[in-house]
Design a protein around this motif. Sequence first.
Motif, PDB file in Angstrom:
ATOM      1  N   PHE A  93       4.852  -2.485 -15.714  1.00 32.33           N
ATOM      2  CA  PHE A  93       6.011  -1.850 -16.367  1.00 32.33           C
ATOM      3  C   PHE A  93       5.761  -1.999 -17.864  1.00 32.33           C
ATOM      4  N   ASN A  94       5.309  -0.927 -18.492  1.00 37.39           N
ATOM      5  CA  ASN A  94       4.856  -1.044 -19.877  1.00 37.39           C
ATOM      6  C   ASN A  94       6.020  -0.838 -20.850  1.00 37.39           C
ATOM      7  N   ASN A  95       6.793  -1.909 -21.008  1.00 36.16           N
ATOM      8  CA  ASN A  95       7.913  -1.869 -21.962  1.00 36.16           C
ATOM      9  C   ASN A  95       7.536  -2.564 -23.264  1.00 36.16           C
ATOM     10  N   SER A  96       6.233  -2.522 -23.577  1.00 34.79           N
ATOM     11  CA  SER A  96       5.739  -3.209 -24.779  1.00 34.79           C
ATOM     12  C   SER A  96       6.110  -2.488 -26.058  1.00 34.79           C
ATOM     13  N   GLY A  97       6.655  -1.288 -25.936  1.00 31.22           N
ATOM     14  CA  GLY A  97       6.984  -0.493 -27.127  1.00 31.22           C
ATOM     15  C   GLY A  97       5.945   0.571 -27.396  1.00 31.22           C
ATOM     16  N   THR A  98       4.777   0.464 -26.764  1.00 31.11           N
ATOM     17  CA  THR A  98       3.698   1.443 -26.976  1.00 31.11           C
ATOM     18  C   THR A  98       4.165   2.854 -26.633  1.00 31.11           C
ATOM     19  N   LEU A  99       5.002   2.955 -25.606  1.00 29.80           N
ATOM     20  CA  LEU A  99       5.370   4.284 -25.100  1.00 29.80           C
ATOM     21  C   LEU A  99       6.772   4.714 -25.530  1.00 29.80           C
ATOM     22  N   GLN A 100       7.317   4.033 -26.556  1.00 32.29           N
ATOM     23  CA  GLN A 100       8.726   4.318 -26.899  1.00 32.29           C
ATOM     24  C   GLN A 100       8.948   5.751 -27.361  1.00 32.29           C
ATOM     25  N   PHE A 101       7.910   6.376 -27.929  1.00 33.70           N
ATOM     26  CA  PHE A 101       8.072   7.770 -28.351  1.00 33.70           C
ATOM     27  C   PHE A 101       7.387   8.731 -27.380  1.00 33.70           C
ATOM     28  N   ASP A 102       6.871   8.189 -26.269  1.00 34.95           N
ATOM     29  CA  ASP A 102       6.126   9.029 -25.323  1.00 34.95           C
ATOM     30  C   ASP A 102       6.616   8.801 -23.904  1.00 34.95           C
TER      31      ASP A 102
ATOM     32  N   MET B  50      -2.230   0.239 -22.610  1.00 29.95           N
ATOM     33  CA  MET B  50      -2.339  -0.670 -23.740  1.00 29.95           C
ATOM     34  C   MET B  50      -1.209  -1.680 -23.722  1.00 29.95           C
ATOM     35  N   LEU B  51      -1.557  -2.945 -23.820  1.00 29.01           N
ATOM     36  CA  LEU B  51      -0.568  -4.023 -23.882  1.00 29.01           C
ATOM     37  C   LEU B  51      -0.807  -4.747 -25.207  1.00 29.01           C
ATOM     38  N   PRO B  52      -0.131  -4.301 -26.258  1.00 31.40           N
ATOM     39  CA  PRO B  52      -0.521  -4.729 -27.600  1.00 31.40           C
ATOM     40  C   PRO B  52      -0.249  -6.206 -27.900  1.00 31.40           C
ATOM     41  N   ASN B  53      -1.073  -6.716 -28.778  1.00 33.17           N
ATOM     42  CA  ASN B  53      -0.878  -8.046 -29.352  1.00 33.17           C
ATOM     43  C   ASN B  53      -1.612  -8.007 -30.689  1.00 33.17           C
ATOM     44  N   LEU B  54      -0.933  -8.474 -31.720  1.00 34.69           N
ATOM     45  CA  LEU B  54      -1.486  -8.359 -33.068  1.00 34.69           C
ATOM     46  C   LEU B  54      -2.854  -9.034 -33.184  1.00 34.69           C
ATOM     47  N   ASN B  55      -3.061 -10.089 -32.409  1.00 35.33           N
ATOM     48  CA  ASN B  55      -4.330 -10.820 -32.495  1.00 35.33           C
ATOM     49  C   ASN B  55      -5.538  -9.951 -32.156  1.00 35.33           C
TER      50      ASN B  55
END
Lengths: 486, 319
Positions: free
Chosen positions: A31-40, A377-382
Motif C-alpha cells: 500500500f504505497n502511501n509514502s506520498g510518491t503517488l499523491q499527484f498520480d 518507489m518507497l522513498p527515504n532521503l538517505n
Amino acid sequence: MRKTRLALLLLILILVLPTAIAQDEPVIYIFNNSGTLQFDAGGSDPDVLQRVQDHIAEQSGVRPVTIVPGGAASATEQLNLLLGSSDPVDLFQAPGNGWHDYAMAIIPITDLLAEHGQNIMQVIPEQQWDIMKNADGEIMGIPRSTPTSPYITWVRQDWLDELGLDVPTTWDELEATIEAFQAYNPEAMVATRPQDIRWTTLGGFTPNGFSNWQDPDDGMVKPWVMQPGVLDWVTELNSWWEAGYFFPDTFTRFDAPELFRTCNLGVWMGWYSRITLITPQIESGCEGIAWARTSITTDMGYIATARPQNASAYAVTRKAANPAAVIQFMDWVYSADTTDNQLTARYGIKGEMWDYLDEETRLVNPDLSFGYVSEYMLPNLNIEIRYSLDDPSRAWHVEYLGGQLIDLGDAKWPFDGGVAYNLSQIADEVPTLGDITRLLDEQTILFITGQRPLDQWDDFMNDLQRAGIDDWTNAISAQFNELTGG
Amino acid sequence: MPQPVSPAGTVKDSKYRRLLKRMWFYRFYYLLALPGILYFIIFHYIPMFGIVIAFKDISPFGGVVGIIEAPWVGLKHFNRFFNSIFFWDVIENTVVISGLKIIFGFPAPIVFALMLNEVTRLKFKRFVQTVSYLPHFISWVVTTGLVTALLATSGGLVTEILNNMTGERWTFLTNPDQFRGILTLSHVWKTVGWSSILYLAAMAAIDPALYEAAAIDGANRFQMARYITIPSIAFVITILFIFEIGNLLDAGFEQILLLYSPAVYSVSDIIDTYVYREGLLGLKYSFAAAVGLFKGVMAFLFLIAANTLANRLGQPGLW
C-alpha cells in the motif's frame, strides 16, 4: 475428436505455463502511501506498469503489487480499513503517530533485517533506528523520515533584483520586503498553511520554536502553545493579516499549484517542495520567476524550526504471507552498492525509461513520457540524495534534498527533538487530545485572522485547561523523563 | 367416536397447518419478499451485533476474534463523548445545520413540484425537470468544487464580483456567519429537483375531475393548488417529513468535510466530522461505534416523536 482435445490441452498449456513460470517468485502487496503517488492517484499506464513489474520481479526475485491510495486524507482511512479487512497488504507506511499506532497490526523485523536487510541497515544511519524500537528493543519498521529543515520562508528573487533589494535576514527586513513587493505589485501576497506557519515562524518569538518546552518554574515538559512568546507571535501575525499581507485563503483550502500559477506569490512560508517542484512547472507562465531561500532571525534566534525524525516507518503487516520477501524487496530497492535499483523503482526500466548521462556522478535522464508514475518507489532521503537529475522539472528538487533540506544550521532544533515518544500511548493517556488539537488548530487561526479578539487569549488558555492540556503535559513529561532520565 | 388427542394439540396443529397452507397459497408473494427480507437480515440485523464494539476497547486490526477477546469497558466511550468540551457544539451544529436544511430544503421541492404542475407546455416542463434532476447526479466532490470556484475568497467568481461592487473583502468560506447559509443553499440546489419526483408522482394521481369541478365553481389556480393539490399530497409530505426528522442527526458529512476548515469549525463541526477525525483517522473505532450508536438511538427517538405528532395531527404516519 481426440486430436481436437489434445490440441486444446496443448493450447492451454502454452498459454498458462509461461504465466505460471513468470509468477513463480513470491508476490507482495504494497500500500504505497509514502506520498510518491499523491499527484498520480490514477496510477501508471497498465501495460507499462506490467512491464516494470516483470522487470523488477526478474531483478529482485520478488513480485511487488502496488495498491495506489486515493487522496492524502482518505489514504489513511483506506489503509485502516485495508488492515482491518481480509484483503492482502504486506507493506505500508505507518502515518500519524508512526508505527506505534499500528503496533497491533505489524510484526517486529529485527531478525528479518539481520537475515535479508543488509543493504537497508547499511544505507540508513544507526542513530535513525532508535526511534523504530519498541520497549523490548525490537525494530518495528524501516525509518521513513530523517531530521530535516523543510519549512522555510522563501521570497521572490526576481522581484528583489528588480527592486534592488537584498534577501531579508531579519523579521523587520522581511516586513519591509513584503511592503516593497506590494508597492511594486498590488496583487503580491504571502501564503502559508495553518501548520506551516508554526514551523516557519514560531522560532522568532519563542525560546524553542514549534516544539515542546521545559518550564523552568516546575520542570514540566509542556506543549508549544504554553511557551512564553506565543501571544506575541499571534499578535504579530494578526497585524500581518490586518495589513493585507496574506493570501486571503491561506488558512482555509487552496490549490497550491493554482496559487503559484497566478505569479503573484511574493513570499511562501512553508513546505520546500512547493517551491522546488512547482516553480519549474510555472516558469513558462511566470517569466523570470526565481526564489531565494531565507535565513531569518529575530532577537529570539532563527524563526524556522527544524523537523526531527519521527516514528513514521515502512512496516510489515501481521497478515503478510511472506515477510521475508517484503524485506528482500526493500533491500533490493535500498541497495548500498548501486543506485540502479531505486532508480528502477522510481523511473522504470534502465536503458529504456532512464539511463545515466554520467555514471560516475550518477547524473540521470529519466524519460517520463512512458507514463510510469513510480508505484514501486518507497522513498527515504538517505537513498534519494545519491543521484542527480538532468530533468529540469526535478533537478532542483533532487539537488535540494541532498543539500539545503538536511542543513539544520539556520533553524531551531526542537527542545525534545530526537526523543522517541510513544505518541500513541500519549493519545491513550489523554483521551481529549483530539479536542485539544482542534482547539489549537481552530483558535490560533481565529486569533490571527481577527475573528477572535486578542484580549480573549486568556480565555483560550482556560479552554485548553478545560480540555485537559494538563493531562497532556503530564503524559509528555512522564515519557520525557523516562526516555531521557531527566 | 372422537380421537383421543389433546384439545390444545389439535388447535395448535390446525393453526400451524393453516399458517403453512396460507403461506403455500401465497408462496409467490413470499418468494418475492424473500430477497428484501434476506437483505435486511444480512446487512442490517446481523451487523447489529457490532454494537458490542461500543462497549469494548477493540483494536481495528484484530478482526472478529479481536472483537470477542477485547475487554469490556462499559460506557467509557460514551462518557468520553459526553464529556468532550465540543459535545454541545457538535450537537448544536448538527441540529442547526440539519434544521436549516429541513426548513429551506424540505418545502423547496414541494413548491417546485407545485410550480411544475402548473406548467402546461409539456416540452418546457420536461426540460426544466431534466435540468433540475442533474445536480442530484453530481457527486459532492464536484459540487463542493463548484461552490469553491464560485465563493473562494481569492478568485471566486461571486466573491470577485461582490468585492468589486462593494469595495469590501468577502470571505464566504471562512466566515462563520455565512458558512451555514452556503451549506444550506448548496444542499437545496443539489436536492430540490430530485426530491420533487415523489410529489409530482403523487400529483399525477389526483383525479382531474376535482380540478374540473373546482374550475366550474370559479376557483383560480392558487385556490386549486391550496384546496386540491396540497391536501391530496399531504400524506406524502407527512411521510417524507417523518423521514427527514429521522435523519435530523445526518447533517451532510461529505458536503461539510469537503468545505469546512478550522476557521469555521465552530459552526460546522458536526457529529459525523467529529467522529471521522477522532474515530476513523485516529483508529478509535470503539469511540466511533459509541457515537454511532448514540446517533442511532437519537434518530429512532426523533422518528417516534415525529410519527406520534403526525398521528395526533390526523395525518397517516409510518404506523
